[in-house]
Design a protein around this motif. Structure first.
Motif, PDB file in Angstrom:
ATOM      1  N   VAL A 189      90.383  44.249  27.680  1.00  0.00           N
ATOM      2  CA  VAL A 189      89.237  45.002  28.195  1.00  0.00           C
ATOM      3  C   VAL A 189      88.066  44.930  27.221  1.00  0.00           C
ATOM      4  O   VAL A 189      86.904  44.744  27.624  1.00  0.00           O
ATOM      5  CB  VAL A 189      89.638  46.468  28.466  1.00  0.00           C
ATOM      6  N   PHE A 190      88.343  45.058  25.942  1.00  0.00           N
ATOM      7  CA  PHE A 190      87.279  44.994  24.935  1.00  0.00           C
ATOM      8  C   PHE A 190      86.593  43.634  24.939  1.00  0.00           C
ATOM      9  O   PHE A 190      85.354  43.536  24.883  1.00  0.00           O
ATOM     10  CB  PHE A 190      87.860  45.290  23.554  1.00  0.00           C
ATOM     11  N   LEU A 191      87.385  42.566  25.033  1.00  0.00           N
ATOM     12  CA  LEU A 191      86.794  41.226  25.037  1.00  0.00           C
ATOM     13  C   LEU A 191      85.954  40.992  26.293  1.00  0.00           C
ATOM     14  O   LEU A 191      84.840  40.466  26.225  1.00  0.00           O
ATOM     15  CB  LEU A 191      87.905  40.175  24.943  1.00  0.00           C
ATOM     16  N   LEU A 192      86.500  41.396  27.455  1.00  0.00           N
ATOM     17  CA  LEU A 192      85.785  41.155  28.702  1.00  0.00           C
ATOM     18  C   LEU A 192      84.525  41.995  28.833  1.00  0.00           C
ATOM     19  O   LEU A 192      83.528  41.553  29.400  1.00  0.00           O
ATOM     20  CB  LEU A 192      86.717  41.424  29.895  1.00  0.00           C
ATOM     21  N   TYR A 194      82.702  43.652  26.251  1.00  0.00           N
ATOM     22  CA  TYR A 194      81.709  43.714  25.179  1.00  0.00           C
ATOM     23  C   TYR A 194      81.497  42.381  24.452  1.00  0.00           C
ATOM     24  O   TYR A 194      80.360  41.960  24.231  1.00  0.00           O
ATOM     25  CB  TYR A 194      82.112  44.785  24.154  1.00  0.00           C
ATOM     26  N   VAL A 195      82.560  41.722  24.080  1.00  0.00           N
ATOM     27  CA  VAL A 195      82.418  40.528  23.240  1.00  0.00           C
ATOM     28  C   VAL A 195      81.954  39.321  24.045  1.00  0.00           C
ATOM     29  O   VAL A 195      80.961  38.661  23.701  1.00  0.00           O
ATOM     30  CB  VAL A 195      83.752  40.223  22.524  1.00  0.00           C
ATOM     31  N   ILE A 196      82.664  39.020  25.119  1.00  0.00           N
ATOM     32  CA  ILE A 196      82.376  37.794  25.880  1.00  0.00           C
ATOM     33  C   ILE A 196      80.963  37.793  26.473  1.00  0.00           C
ATOM     34  O   ILE A 196      80.269  36.762  26.427  1.00  0.00           O
ATOM     35  CB  ILE A 196      83.450  37.589  26.968  1.00  0.00           C
ATOM     36  N   PRO A 197      80.472  38.906  27.070  1.00  0.00           N
ATOM     37  CA  PRO A 197      79.094  38.855  27.611  1.00  0.00           C
ATOM     38  C   PRO A 197      78.045  38.486  26.578  1.00  0.00           C
ATOM     39  O   PRO A 197      77.105  37.752  26.880  1.00  0.00           O
ATOM     40  CB  PRO A 197      78.888  40.286  28.144  1.00  0.00           C
ATOM     41  N   LYS A 198      78.189  38.987  25.349  1.00  0.00           N
ATOM     42  CA  LYS A 198      77.189  38.672  24.321  1.00  0.00           C
ATOM     43  C   LYS A 198      77.266  37.213  23.877  1.00  0.00           C
ATOM     44  O   LYS A 198      76.241  36.574  23.610  1.00  0.00           O
ATOM     45  CB  LYS A 198      77.389  39.598  23.120  1.00  0.00           C
ATOM     46  N   VAL A 216      84.143  29.799  34.437  1.00  0.00           N
ATOM     47  CA  VAL A 216      85.106  30.788  34.947  1.00  0.00           C
ATOM     48  C   VAL A 216      85.100  32.043  34.083  1.00  0.00           C
ATOM     49  O   VAL A 216      85.098  33.174  34.592  1.00  0.00           O
ATOM     50  CB  VAL A 216      86.520  30.166  35.005  1.00  0.00           C
ATOM     51  N   LEU A 217      85.056  31.854  32.758  1.00  0.00           N
ATOM     52  CA  LEU A 217      85.060  32.993  31.856  1.00  0.00           C
ATOM     53  C   LEU A 217      83.808  33.843  32.042  1.00  0.00           C
ATOM     54  O   LEU A 217      83.888  35.088  32.061  1.00  0.00           O
ATOM     55  CB  LEU A 217      85.166  32.513  30.411  1.00  0.00           C
ATOM     56  N   ILE A 218      82.664  33.196  32.210  1.00  0.00           N
ATOM     57  CA  ILE A 218      81.413  33.942  32.417  1.00  0.00           C
ATOM     58  C   ILE A 218      81.471  34.717  33.731  1.00  0.00           C
ATOM     59  O   ILE A 218      81.053  35.883  33.808  1.00  0.00           O
ATOM     60  CB  ILE A 218      80.212  32.984  32.385  1.00  0.00           C
ATOM     61  N   GLY A 219      81.997  34.098  34.786  1.00  0.00           N
ATOM     62  CA  GLY A 219      82.096  34.781  36.073  1.00  0.00           C
ATOM     63  C   GLY A 219      82.993  35.995  36.020  1.00  0.00           C
ATOM     64  O   GLY A 219      82.643  37.079  36.523  1.00  0.00           O
ATOM     65  N   HIS A 225      82.067  43.337  33.911  1.00  0.00           N
ATOM     66  CA  HIS A 225      81.028  44.111  33.227  1.00  0.00           C
ATOM     67  C   HIS A 225      80.139  44.865  34.212  1.00  0.00           C
ATOM     68  O   HIS A 225      79.770  46.020  33.973  1.00  0.00           O
ATOM     69  CB  HIS A 225      80.176  43.179  32.354  1.00  0.00           C
ATOM     70  N   LYS A 226      79.804  44.242  35.339  1.00  0.00           N
ATOM     71  CA  LYS A 226      78.872  44.851  36.292  1.00  0.00           C
ATOM     72  C   LYS A 226      79.567  45.773  37.294  1.00  0.00           C
ATOM     73  O   LYS A 226      78.988  46.765  37.735  1.00  0.00           O
ATOM     74  CB  LYS A 226      78.101  43.756  37.044  1.00  0.00           C
ATOM     75  N   TYR A 227      80.781  45.413  37.657  1.00  0.00           N
ATOM     76  CA  TYR A 227      81.430  46.132  38.759  1.00  0.00           C
ATOM     77  C   TYR A 227      82.696  46.877  38.322  1.00  0.00           C
ATOM     78  O   TYR A 227      83.563  47.150  39.145  1.00  0.00           O
ATOM     79  CB  TYR A 227      81.782  45.145  39.879  1.00  0.00           C
ATOM     80  N   TRP A 228      82.791  47.186  37.027  1.00  0.00           N
ATOM     81  CA  TRP A 228      84.015  47.861  36.590  1.00  0.00           C
ATOM     82  C   TRP A 228      84.209  49.229  37.254  1.00  0.00           C
ATOM     83  O   TRP A 228      85.362  49.610  37.513  1.00  0.00           O
ATOM     84  CB  TRP A 228      84.038  47.981  35.060  1.00  0.00           C
ATOM     85  N   PRO A 229      83.143  50.019  37.558  1.00  0.00           N
ATOM     86  CA  PRO A 229      83.410  51.276  38.280  1.00  0.00           C
ATOM     87  C   PRO A 229      84.060  51.038  39.644  1.00  0.00           C
ATOM     88  O   PRO A 229      84.979  51.765  40.051  1.00  0.00           O
ATOM     89  CB  PRO A 229      82.031  51.919  38.412  1.00  0.00           C
ATOM     90  N   ALA A 230      83.572  50.003  40.349  1.00  0.00           N
ATOM     91  CA  ALA A 230      84.161  49.697  41.657  1.00  0.00           C
ATOM     92  C   ALA A 230      85.602  49.218  41.511  1.00  0.00           C
ATOM     93  O   ALA A 230      86.472  49.572  42.321  1.00  0.00           O
ATOM     94  CB  ALA A 230      83.325  48.637  42.366  1.00  0.00           C
ATOM     95  N   LEU A 231      85.862  48.417  40.465  1.00  0.00           N
ATOM     96  CA  LEU A 231      87.232  47.953  40.244  1.00  0.00           C
ATOM     97  C   LEU A 231      88.172  49.110  39.943  1.00  0.00           C
ATOM     98  O   LEU A 231      89.293  49.169  40.460  1.00  0.00           O
ATOM     99  CB  LEU A 231      87.251  46.935  39.093  1.00  0.00           C
ATOM    100  N   VAL A 232      87.704  50.030  39.106  1.00  0.00           N
ATOM    101  CA  VAL A 232      88.529  51.204  38.799  1.00  0.00           C
ATOM    102  C   VAL A 232      88.769  52.034  40.052  1.00  0.00           C
ATOM    103  O   VAL A 232      89.884  52.518  40.303  1.00  0.00           O
ATOM    104  CB  VAL A 232      87.849  52.051  37.699  1.00  0.00           C
TER     105      VAL A 232
END
Length: 408
Positions: A189-192, A194-198, A216-219, A225-232
């Motif tokens: 979760v931390f990598l997806l 915070y780290v990877i987007p930067k 694939v990693l960027i997607g 990052h954008k839709y984590w509330p919807a995923l949760v």
């Protein structure tokens, strides 16, 4: 009946405090004075989970629940006092002095008062079904009827300690894999998030064609990052929907059948259930409980509806005159080794002994299976986490290598 907590001084001038069961505060004071105890403070308290009425607050009910370890320890103390020759009321009083938590103290106080009034111990226990399970009260009743109460309580303590030991073994074996899973999920979760987007934003700004792993990693990173509330929210809804479905009759049957058929977990679930069924049935029969009553108690203790139905069908056939082996074998649920051992025990007249041997065998197999499974889960989760981290590193380094090649 109301329960009162008191602070008092006894005839020797020593300060005492405890719980007493009485119809009113006046009756409670009279009972205490009759025992040479003079209360200075008397207050009515709620019985909590000791009564059959629902708790007013669910959180309070959870805090006031009598723990299984407390019940087992109390049973061992009662067995020790009874074996030492103490009368039942004196033994209950001795146990009551050792109990610290209020919920169990209230229950034992009520039980002691009922026994003082002439009620049997089993009948007093039956007034608190949320604390004392049916197997407990049935064995106590059999012990009182046969005059071997101290022996039955001793066996109850042994039975409870064996069950607790198995539970602790399983929990301790699963502690490390659960910790590894939690840490692994946290790292992912931390990598997806915070780290990877930067890191990947640098490649996006360059507006060049990126390798497939990086794309694939960027997607995935942007989606998380954008839709984590919807995923949760989707996960919560799926969990609640699954939980609601499992509570239905059809859902519960499918879920319990699935548990028994899962490739790795299924055999362990089956062995745990078989160990509990055979040990409980053997303990009940060994203490004089009739077979049909013992099977009814075992049926009520089993959580899996598939096994429960098989036990009930076998019980019905046994009540019609069938042997215990044939109905269990016809159901197709119980393993062949259980059927064979029960058949040998039934023919030799040592059914209880064979049930105990089956239970010991399955307990050993459960311990071995859980140990093997947990020893494999740790390395597997480390490999999965290493694969994910390696993929991230590869997806980040590939564009760098391509840029360096172009520059060169």
């Amino acid at each position: 009946m109301p329960v009162f907590e008191y602070v008092a001084i006894d005839s020797a001038g020593k300060s005492r405090k405890g719980i007493i069961d009485a119809d009113s505060s006046r009756t409670a004071r009279q009972k205490l004075r009759a025992d040479g105890i003079y209360p200075s403070h008397l207050e009515e308290t709620q019985a909590g989970e000791t009564s059959d009425t629902p708790s007013r607050f669910q959180f309070q009910f959870t805090l006031q629940r009598v723990r299984r370890t407390e019940l087992v320890n109390t049973t061992r103390q009662l067995a020790t006092l009874l074996s030492a020759g103490l009368p039942l009321v004196s033994a209950l009083s001795g146990v009551l002095e050792q109990v610290r938590r209020a919920p169990l103290r209230r229950v034992l106080s009520q039980v002691r008062e009922r026994v003082k009034e002439g009620m049997s111990l089993a009948a007093a226990f039956r007034e608190h079904p949320k604390v004392f399970p049916s197997v407990y009260t049935a064995m106590i009743h059999a012990g009182e009827t046969s005059g071997t109460l101290e022996l039955v309580v001793e066996r109850l303590a042994d039975f409870g300690e064996q069950q607790l030991a198995l539970q602790r073994q399983v929990r301790s074996s699963l502690a490390y894999p659960i910790l590894m899973l939690t840490v692994g999920l946290g790292v992912v979760v931390f990598l997806l998030a915070y780290v990877i987007p930067k890191v990947t934003q640098i490649f996006v700004d360059m507006k060049q064609d990126l390798p497939l792993p990086t794309t694939v990693l960027i997607g995935v990173s942007e989606l998380f990052h954008k839709y984590w509330p919807a995923l949760v929210l989707v996960l919560i809804i799926a969990f609640l929907a699954g939980r609601y479905y499992v509570k239905t009759d059809a859902g519960r049957r499918r879920y319990h059948r699935l548990l028994l058929r899962l490739p790795i977990v299924g055999p362990i679930v089956e062995k745990v259930a078989m160990a509990r069924i055979t040990r409980t049935l053997g303990t009940l029969l060994n203490n004089g409980v009739p077979l049909l009553s013992a099977m009814e108690i075992v049926r009520n203790l089993v959580n899996n509806v598939i096994l429960r139905q098989a036990i009930e069908e076998a019980r019905q056939e046994i009540s019609e005159g069938a042997s215990i082996t044939a109905p269990l074998a016809r159901g197709g649920i119980f393993p062949p080794v259980v059927i064979q051992m029960i058949s040998v025990g039934e023919q030799s007249g040592n059914l209880e002994g064979m049930l105990f041997k089956v239970a010991d065998t399955f307990d050993s197999e459960v311990e071995s299976s859980v140990t093997t499974l947990t020893s494999l889960l740790g390395p597997v989760m480390i490999l999965v986490l290493a694969f994910f981290v390696g993929y991230v590193v590869l997806a980040v380094l590939l564009p760098i290598f391509e840029m360096s090649h172009l520059v060169g």
